[in-house]
Design an enzyme around this catalytic site. Structure first.
Site, PDB file in Angstrom:
ATOM      1  N   GLN A 226       5.716  64.987  33.903  1.00  9.88           N
ATOM      2  CA  GLN A 226       5.836  63.655  33.252  1.00  9.88           C
ATOM      3  C   GLN A 226       5.535  62.722  34.710  1.00  9.88           C
ATOM      4  OE1 GLN A 226      10.218  63.926  32.039  1.00  9.88           O
ATOM      5  NE2 GLN A 226       9.227  63.189  30.091  1.00  9.88           N
ATOM      6  N   THR A 270      21.302  73.691  28.306  1.00  9.40           N
ATOM      7  CA  THR A 270      21.227  72.754  29.600  1.00  9.40           C
ATOM      8  C   THR A 270      22.485  71.641  29.569  1.00  9.40           C
ATOM      9  OG1 THR A 270      19.943  71.124  31.150  1.00  9.40           O
ATOM     10  CG2 THR A 270      19.698  70.887  28.629  1.00  9.40           C
ATOM     11  N   ASP A 282      25.474  64.055  31.058  1.00 11.06           N
ATOM     12  CA  ASP A 282      24.549  63.192  32.017  1.00 11.06           C
ATOM     13  C   ASP A 282      25.303  62.336  32.632  1.00 11.06           C
ATOM     14  OD1 ASP A 282      22.409  61.631  32.847  1.00 11.06           O
ATOM     15  OD2 ASP A 282      21.255  61.779  31.343  1.00 11.06           O
ATOM     16  N   ARG A 284      24.036  60.311  35.256  1.00 13.61           N
ATOM     17  CA  ARG A 284      23.240  59.558  35.965  1.00 13.61           C
ATOM     18  C   ARG A 284      23.831  58.142  35.846  1.00 13.61           C
ATOM     19  NH1 ARG A 284      17.589  61.532  34.107  1.00 13.61           N
ATOM     20  NH2 ARG A 284      18.720  61.604  31.905  1.00 13.61           N
TER      21      ARG A 284
END
Length: 362
Positions: A226, A270, A282, A284
């Protein structure tokens, strides 16, 4: 007024593998991280007073104890060895039964939430040992439970350290600008590819750092492809900006990401692996990205992403996201399940060829 300096110093002490004291009118206690715990430290802690394991709610749930998302406190047996504590924290595979209900504290304690807040800001595994008295040599730093709970690292306050131009394999003309958080050690990089016209909507990608994918070329994820694909596409289109954010493993850090990889080898996906270790799906945040865009005088963007949460976060921060550009990478036998999990569980906008096929898993 919150004593931010005391909190920040305690965060650094924990990162160094030392202990810190949490002060509170209800009573003081000492905490240290499980990931840096040694047998000698554990034995000394047990001698100092009641030993407890502080865990995040997701880790407690993995052990069969539901805290409705809050912190959990598990009483440690006096005969417990380091391996048992490590297993309970998720650092080793549990080889015995899950703890009985009577070993868990039934009443929420403010010190547990404060300790987990320090661990989160230290970007470490959210698991700490709590005991009565300091056992390490020398002076022990302290902060109040109240200050630890109230303190938040302001990742939106950045300073530009340096800029330079550098040719890359996929783009001859790239300017790098390094940003450092004023209240932390994290550094983020803005890569300006070509000469984007900031009077128009600029093509932008938010790319979280991935040591294994970006540098080693790991086939377990799509990160490296990516990143290189974004650079090449922006160069071909005349320009764009990549914000390379220091958020390894969805914000859990490199060490814990590798721990999550081991859990994936044992059967978890994951997202399940992150939760098994006590993290969120997540962790973030994108305040730093917003600040970087504003520093670059970019207000309107075409965001290169498959993740709707990035679009939402930037829009809530006042960035005008006028379009989304897909960011796809080839499916292989190593990343097929990972991509399928992102599509079906995390809501990433991946097209049909990224669906997990029988051929991809062979």
């Amino acid at each position: 007024m919150t004593d931010s300096l005391a909190v920040e110093r305690c965060v650094v002490e924990l990162q160094r593998g030392r202990e810190v004291v949490l002060t509170d009118p209800a009573g003081n206690c000492t905490v240290t991280l499980i990931e840096s715990l040694t047998s000698e430290m554990l034995e000394a802690a047990k001698r100092s007073g009641q030993c407890q394991l502080i865990l995040a709610g997701n880790r407690a749930r993995a052990l069969g104890h539901d805290t409705q998302g809050g912190p959990a406190i598990l009483n440690i047996d006096e005969a417990a060895r380091l391996s048992e504590v490590m297993q309970l924290a998720g650092l080793q595979t549990l080889d015995g039964p899950v703890p009985e209900d009577d070993r868990w504290e039934s009443t929420p304690r403010a010190y547990a939430a404060a300790a987990l807040q320090l661990a989160r800001q230290a970007h470490t595994l959210p698991a700490l040992l709590k005991y009565a008295l300091p056992v390490g040599p020398g002076s022990i730093l302290s902060t109040s439970v109240e200050d630890a709970l109230e303190h938040e690292v302001d990742t939106s306050r950045l300073m530009v350290l340096s800029r330079t131009r550098i040719p890359l394999a996929g783009a001859d003309s790239v300017e790098l600008a390094v940003f450092r958080e004023r209240h932390g050690s994290a550094e983020h990089v803005a890569l300006t590819v070509g000469q984007p016209d900031i009077s128009e909507a600029v093509t932008v990608r938010l790319h979280s750092s991935c040591f294994t994918g970006d540098i080693l070329g790991s086939l377990r994820c799509d990160c490296g492809e990516q990143l290189s694909g974004a650079i090449s596409k922006m160069a071909a289109a005349g320009g764009g900006v990549i914000l390379y954010l220091s958020q390894e493993g969805r914000g859990i850090g490199l060490a814990s990401k590798l721990r999550a990889y081991q859990l994936q080898d044992e059967g978890l996906d994951t997202l399940e692996a992150n939760e098994h270790l006590g993290f969120g799906e997540d962790d973030r945040q994108y305040q730093a990205a917003t600040t970087m865009l504003k520093e670059l005088d970019i207000q309107r963007i075409r965001l290169m992403t498959n993740n709707p949460l990035k679009i939402e976060a930037l829009r809530q921060a006042g960035i005008d996201v006028v379009d989304r550009l897909p960011s796809h990478a080839p499916v292989n036998m190593h990343n097929a399940r990972y991509l399928e999990t992102k599509r079906t569980r995390a809501g990433h906008l991946l097209h049909a060829e990224c669906e997990c096929s029988a051929e991809a898993l062979v």
